[in-house]
Design a protein around this motif. Structure first.
Motif, PDB file in Angstrom:
ATOM      1  N   PHE A   1      40.675 -33.065 -38.252  1.00  0.00           N
ATOM      2  CA  PHE A   1      40.165 -32.151 -37.265  1.00  0.00           C
ATOM      3  C   PHE A   1      41.123 -30.981 -37.025  1.00  0.00           C
ATOM      4  O   PHE A   1      40.720 -29.966 -36.474  1.00  0.00           O
ATOM      5  N   VAL A   2      42.380 -31.111 -37.402  1.00  0.00           N
ATOM      6  CA  VAL A   2      43.339 -30.030 -37.168  1.00  0.00           C
ATOM      7  C   VAL A   2      42.974 -28.799 -37.994  1.00  0.00           C
ATOM      8  O   VAL A   2      43.029 -27.674 -37.491  1.00  0.00           O
ATOM      9  N   THR A   3      42.579 -29.002 -39.238  1.00  0.00           N
ATOM     10  CA  THR A   3      42.198 -27.842 -40.048  1.00  0.00           C
ATOM     11  C   THR A   3      40.935 -27.189 -39.507  1.00  0.00           C
ATOM     12  O   THR A   3      40.820 -25.962 -39.485  1.00  0.00           O
ATOM     13  N   ARG A   4      39.997 -27.994 -39.038  1.00  0.00           N
ATOM     14  CA  ARG A   4      38.768 -27.445 -38.448  1.00  0.00           C
ATOM     15  C   ARG A   4      39.098 -26.673 -37.164  1.00  0.00           C
ATOM     16  O   ARG A   4      38.574 -25.596 -36.916  1.00  0.00           O
ATOM     17  N   ALA A   5      39.981 -27.222 -36.352  1.00  0.00           N
ATOM     18  CA  ALA A   5      40.377 -26.545 -35.117  1.00  0.00           C
ATOM     19  C   ALA A   5      41.073 -25.223 -35.426  1.00  0.00           C
ATOM     20  O   ALA A   5      40.828 -24.211 -34.755  1.00  0.00           O
ATOM     21  N   THR A   6      41.916 -25.213 -36.456  1.00  0.00           N
ATOM     22  CA  THR A   6      42.578 -23.972 -36.860  1.00  0.00           C
ATOM     23  C   THR A   6      41.550 -22.940 -37.282  1.00  0.00           C
ATOM     24  O   THR A   6      41.626 -21.764 -36.913  1.00  0.00           O
ATOM     25  N   ARG A   7      40.576 -23.371 -38.031  1.00  0.00           N
ATOM     26  CA  ARG A   7      39.499 -22.476 -38.468  1.00  0.00           C
ATOM     27  C   ARG A   7      38.742 -21.904 -37.265  1.00  0.00           C
ATOM     28  O   ARG A   7      38.493 -20.706 -37.193  1.00  0.00           O
ATOM     29  N   GLU A   8      38.376 -22.764 -36.331  1.00  0.00           N
ATOM     30  CA  GLU A   8      37.624 -22.304 -35.164  1.00  0.00           C
ATOM     31  C   GLU A   8      38.449 -21.350 -34.307  1.00  0.00           C
ATOM     32  O   GLU A   8      37.941 -20.345 -33.818  1.00  0.00           O
ATOM     33  N   LEU A   9      39.722 -21.647 -34.127  1.00  0.00           N
ATOM     34  CA  LEU A   9      40.598 -20.734 -33.387  1.00  0.00           C
ATOM     35  C   LEU A   9      40.668 -19.369 -34.068  1.00  0.00           C
ATOM     36  O   LEU A   9      40.602 -18.325 -33.408  1.00  0.00           O
ATOM     37  N   THR A  10      40.792 -19.377 -35.384  1.00  0.00           N
ATOM     38  CA  THR A  10      40.891 -18.133 -36.137  1.00  0.00           C
ATOM     39  C   THR A  10      39.601 -17.324 -36.053  1.00  0.00           C
ATOM     40  O   THR A  10      39.626 -16.110 -35.832  1.00  0.00           O
ATOM     41  N   VAL A  11      38.474 -17.979 -36.210  1.00  0.00           N
ATOM     42  CA  VAL A  11      37.178 -17.297 -36.136  1.00  0.00           C
ATOM     43  C   VAL A  11      36.999 -16.651 -34.766  1.00  0.00           C
ATOM     44  O   VAL A  11      36.592 -15.488 -34.656  1.00  0.00           O
ATOM     45  N   LEU A  12      37.333 -17.382 -33.709  1.00  0.00           N
ATOM     46  CA  LEU A  12      37.192 -16.831 -32.363  1.00  0.00           C
ATOM     47  C   LEU A  12      38.169 -15.681 -32.145  1.00  0.00           C
ATOM     48  O   LEU A  12      37.798 -14.638 -31.589  1.00  0.00           O
ATOM     49  N   CYS A  13      39.389 -15.843 -32.580  1.00  0.00           N
ATOM     50  CA  CYS A  13      40.402 -14.796 -32.443  1.00  0.00           C
ATOM     51  C   CYS A  13      39.934 -13.501 -33.102  1.00  0.00           C
ATOM     52  O   CYS A  13      39.979 -12.426 -32.496  1.00  0.00           O
ATOM     53  N   VAL A  14      39.464 -13.590 -34.332  1.00  0.00           N
ATOM     54  CA  VAL A  14      39.000 -12.405 -35.069  1.00  0.00           C
ATOM     55  C   VAL A  14      37.772 -11.801 -34.384  1.00  0.00           C
ATOM     56  O   VAL A  14      37.675 -10.582 -34.230  1.00  0.00           O
ATOM     57  N   ALA A  15      36.846 -12.637 -33.938  1.00  0.00           N
ATOM     58  CA  ALA A  15      35.638 -12.140 -33.274  1.00  0.00           C
ATOM     59  C   ALA A  15      35.969 -11.399 -31.982  1.00  0.00           C
ATOM     60  O   ALA A  15      35.261 -10.471 -31.594  1.00  0.00           O
ATOM     61  N   MET A  16      37.079 -11.780 -31.350  1.00  0.00           N
ATOM     62  CA  MET A  16      37.480 -11.138 -30.099  1.00  0.00           C
ATOM     63  C   MET A  16      38.405  -9.946 -30.343  1.00  0.00           C
ATOM     64  O   MET A  16      38.942  -9.372 -29.406  1.00  0.00           O
ATOM     65  N   GLY A  17      38.600  -9.594 -31.622  1.00  0.00           N
ATOM     66  CA  GLY A  17      39.412  -8.423 -31.947  1.00  0.00           C
ATOM     67  C   GLY A  17      40.845  -8.726 -32.326  1.00  0.00           C
ATOM     68  O   GLY A  17      41.641  -7.812 -32.543  1.00  0.00           O
ATOM     69  N   GLY A  18      41.187 -10.000 -32.420  1.00  0.00           N
ATOM     70  CA  GLY A  18      42.546 -10.387 -32.784  1.00  0.00           C
ATOM     71  C   GLY A  18      42.745 -10.427 -34.289  1.00  0.00           C
ATOM     72  O   GLY A  18      41.823 -10.185 -35.072  1.00  0.00           O
ATOM     73  N   ARG A  19      43.956 -10.731 -34.674  1.00  0.00           N
ATOM     74  CA  ARG A  19      44.312 -10.809 -36.090  1.00  0.00           C
ATOM     75  C   ARG A  19      44.451 -12.272 -36.495  1.00  0.00           C
ATOM     76  O   ARG A  19      45.007 -13.074 -35.741  1.00  0.00           O
ATOM     77  N   PRO A  20      43.982 -12.620 -37.685  1.00  0.00           N
ATOM     78  CA  PRO A  20      44.080 -14.024 -38.128  1.00  0.00           C
ATOM     79  C   PRO A  20      45.511 -14.538 -38.168  1.00  0.00           C
ATOM     80  O   PRO A  20      45.749 -15.730 -37.951  1.00  0.00           O
ATOM     81  N   GLU A  21      46.475 -13.649 -38.391  1.00  0.00           N
ATOM     82  CA  GLU A  21      47.884 -14.074 -38.452  1.00  0.00           C
ATOM     83  C   GLU A  21      48.359 -14.646 -37.117  1.00  0.00           C
ATOM     84  O   GLU A  21      49.303 -15.427 -37.071  1.00  0.00           O
ATOM     85  N   THR A  22      47.708 -14.256 -36.043  1.00  0.00           N
ATOM     86  CA  THR A  22      48.079 -14.777 -34.728  1.00  0.00           C
ATOM     87  C   THR A  22      47.927 -16.294 -34.707  1.00  0.00           C
ATOM     88  O   THR A  22      48.767 -17.005 -34.157  1.00  0.00           O
ATOM     89  N   ILE A  23      46.881 -16.785 -35.307  1.00  0.00           N
ATOM     90  CA  ILE A  23      46.625 -18.228 -35.302  1.00  0.00           C
ATOM     91  C   ILE A  23      47.482 -18.951 -36.335  1.00  0.00           C
ATOM     92  O   ILE A  23      47.881 -20.090 -36.113  1.00  0.00           O
ATOM     93  N   SER A  24      47.798 -18.297 -37.431  1.00  0.00           N
ATOM     94  CA  SER A  24      48.552 -18.986 -38.481  1.00  0.00           C
ATOM     95  C   SER A  24      50.041 -19.103 -38.173  1.00  0.00           C
ATOM     96  O   SER A  24      50.760 -19.791 -38.880  1.00  0.00           O
ATOM     97  N   GLY A  25      50.514 -18.487 -37.103  1.00  0.00           N
ATOM     98  CA  GLY A  25      51.927 -18.558 -36.742  1.00  0.00           C
ATOM     99  C   GLY A  25      52.221 -19.671 -35.753  1.00  0.00           C
ATOM    100  O   GLY A  25      51.387 -20.529 -35.460  1.00  0.00           O
ATOM    101  N   LEU A  26      53.439 -19.631 -35.211  1.00  0.00           N
ATOM    102  CA  LEU A  26      53.875 -20.666 -34.276  1.00  0.00           C
ATOM    103  C   LEU A  26      53.019 -20.720 -33.017  1.00  0.00           C
ATOM    104  O   LEU A  26      52.750 -21.796 -32.487  1.00  0.00           O
ATOM    105  N   ALA A  27      52.584 -19.564 -32.543  1.00  0.00           N
ATOM    106  CA  ALA A  27      51.773 -19.534 -31.323  1.00  0.00           C
ATOM    107  C   ALA A  27      50.404 -20.160 -31.545  1.00  0.00           C
ATOM    108  O   ALA A  27      49.779 -20.633 -30.601  1.00  0.00           O
TER     109      ALA A  27
END
Length: 120
Positions: A1-27
Protein backbone atom coordinates in the motif's frame (compact mmCIF):
# COMPACT_ATOMS: atom_id res chain seq x y z
CA UNK A 1 0.00 0.00 0.00
CA UNK A 2 2.97 2.36 0.41
CA UNK A 3 3.58 2.56 -3.33
CA UNK A 4 -0.13 3.15 -3.95
CA UNK A 5 -0.19 5.87 -1.28
CA UNK A 6 2.85 7.51 -2.88
CA UNK A 7 1.09 7.46 -6.22
CA UNK A 8 -2.09 8.97 -4.79
CA UNK A 9 -0.15 11.69 -2.97
CA UNK A 10 1.70 12.54 -6.17
CA UNK A 11 -1.45 12.64 -8.31
CA UNK A 12 -3.16 14.95 -5.83
CA UNK A 13 -0.08 17.16 -5.48
CA UNK A 14 0.20 17.61 -9.26
CA UNK A 15 -3.55 18.20 -9.64
CA UNK A 16 -3.33 20.97 -7.04
CA UNK A 17 -0.45 22.64 -8.90
CA UNK A 18 2.46 21.06 -7.05
CA UNK A 19 5.51 19.31 -8.40
CA UNK A 20 5.90 15.52 -8.30
CA UNK A 21 9.38 15.94 -6.77
CA UNK A 22 7.71 17.27 -3.63
CA UNK A 23 6.31 13.83 -2.91
CA UNK A 24 9.41 11.88 -3.92
CA UNK A 25 11.59 13.68 -1.35
CA UNK A 26 11.89 13.47 2.42
CA UNK A 27 8.79 15.59 2.99
CA UNK A 28 6.73 13.14 0.94
CA UNK A 29 8.02 9.60 0.90
CA UNK A 30 10.09 10.14 4.04
CA UNK A 31 7.04 11.25 5.99
CA UNK A 32 4.91 8.49 4.48
CA UNK A 33 7.46 5.84 5.50
CA UNK A 34 7.59 7.12 9.07
CA UNK A 35 3.80 7.23 9.18
CA UNK A 36 3.47 3.70 7.81
CA UNK A 37 6.23 2.02 9.79
CA UNK A 38 7.25 4.19 12.75
CA UNK A 39 6.21 2.97 16.18
CA UNK A 40 5.83 6.58 17.34
CA UNK A 41 3.49 7.56 14.50
CA UNK A 42 0.15 8.67 15.93
CA UNK A 43 -1.47 8.09 12.52
CA UNK A 44 -0.17 4.52 12.39
CA UNK A 45 -1.17 3.83 15.98
CA UNK A 46 -4.64 5.22 15.28
CA UNK A 47 -4.98 2.86 12.31
CA UNK A 48 -3.80 -0.12 14.32
CA UNK A 49 -6.23 0.68 17.11
CA UNK A 50 -9.11 1.11 14.64
CA UNK A 51 -8.22 -2.25 13.08
CA UNK A 52 -8.48 -3.84 16.53
CA UNK A 53 -12.00 -2.47 16.87
CA UNK A 54 -11.40 0.57 19.07
CA UNK A 55 -13.63 3.55 18.31
CA UNK A 56 -12.19 6.70 16.81
CA UNK A 57 -13.71 8.77 19.61
CA UNK A 58 -11.88 6.70 22.21
CA UNK A 59 -8.60 7.00 20.32
CA UNK A 60 -8.92 10.77 19.95
CA UNK A 61 -9.54 11.15 23.69
CA UNK A 62 -6.02 9.90 24.37
CA UNK A 63 -4.03 11.61 21.61
CA UNK A 64 -4.03 14.04 18.70
CA UNK A 65 -3.96 12.33 15.31
CA UNK A 66 -3.10 14.76 12.51
CA UNK A 67 -4.34 12.45 9.79
CA UNK A 68 -7.93 12.39 11.04
CA UNK A 69 -8.92 15.93 9.96
CA UNK A 70 -6.48 15.78 7.05
CA UNK A 71 -8.20 12.73 5.54
CA UNK A 72 -11.47 14.52 4.88
CA UNK A 73 -9.67 17.55 3.45
CA UNK A 74 -7.59 15.36 1.13
CA UNK A 75 -10.72 13.54 -0.01
CA UNK A 76 -12.48 16.87 -0.64
CA UNK A 77 -9.58 18.08 -2.79
CA UNK A 78 -9.53 14.76 -4.67
CA UNK A 79 -13.24 15.12 -5.38
CA UNK A 80 -12.79 18.75 -6.45
CA UNK A 81 -10.04 17.66 -8.88
CA UNK A 82 -12.12 14.67 -10.10
CA UNK A 83 -9.46 12.17 -9.02
CA UNK A 84 -9.93 8.47 -8.27
CA UNK A 85 -7.85 7.95 -5.14
CA UNK A 86 -9.00 4.68 -3.58
CA UNK A 87 -6.74 4.75 -0.51
CA UNK A 88 -7.61 8.35 0.33
CA UNK A 89 -11.28 7.51 -0.12
CA UNK A 90 -11.13 4.37 2.02
CA UNK A 91 -9.30 6.12 4.86
CA UNK A 92 -11.76 9.03 4.85
CA UNK A 93 -14.71 6.61 4.84
CA UNK A 94 -13.26 4.54 7.70
CA UNK A 95 -12.67 7.66 9.78
CA UNK A 96 -16.16 9.04 9.24
CA UNK A 97 -17.74 5.67 10.02
CA UNK A 98 -19.06 4.80 6.56
CA UNK A 99 -16.71 1.83 6.05
CA UNK A 100 -15.11 -0.70 8.34
CA UNK A 101 -11.50 -1.82 7.99
CA UNK A 102 -12.31 -5.33 6.71
CA UNK A 103 -14.66 -4.07 4.00
CA UNK A 104 -12.14 -1.41 3.01
CA UNK A 105 -9.48 -4.07 2.47
CA UNK A 106 -11.87 -6.20 0.43
CA UNK A 107 -12.87 -3.20 -1.67
CA UNK A 108 -9.28 -2.11 -2.31
CA UNK A 109 -8.07 -5.60 -3.17
CA UNK A 110 -10.99 -6.31 -5.53
CA UNK A 111 -10.48 -3.26 -7.73
CA UNK A 112 -9.95 -4.14 -11.40
CA UNK A 113 -6.36 -4.42 -12.53
CA UNK A 114 -5.16 -1.81 -14.95
CA UNK A 115 -2.33 0.50 -15.85
CA UNK A 116 -1.73 3.77 -14.07
CA UNK A 117 -2.70 6.95 -15.85
CA UNK A 118 0.26 9.28 -16.47
CA UNK A 119 0.68 12.05 -13.87
CA UNK A 120 0.53 14.91 -16.34
Amino acid sequence: FVTRATRELTVLCVAMGGRPETISGLAGVGDLMLTAFGDLSRNRNCGLRLAKGESLDTILQSCTVEGVPTASVAKAFATKCNLDLPLFTAVAMILDGRLNVEDALDHLMSRPLGTEVPLL
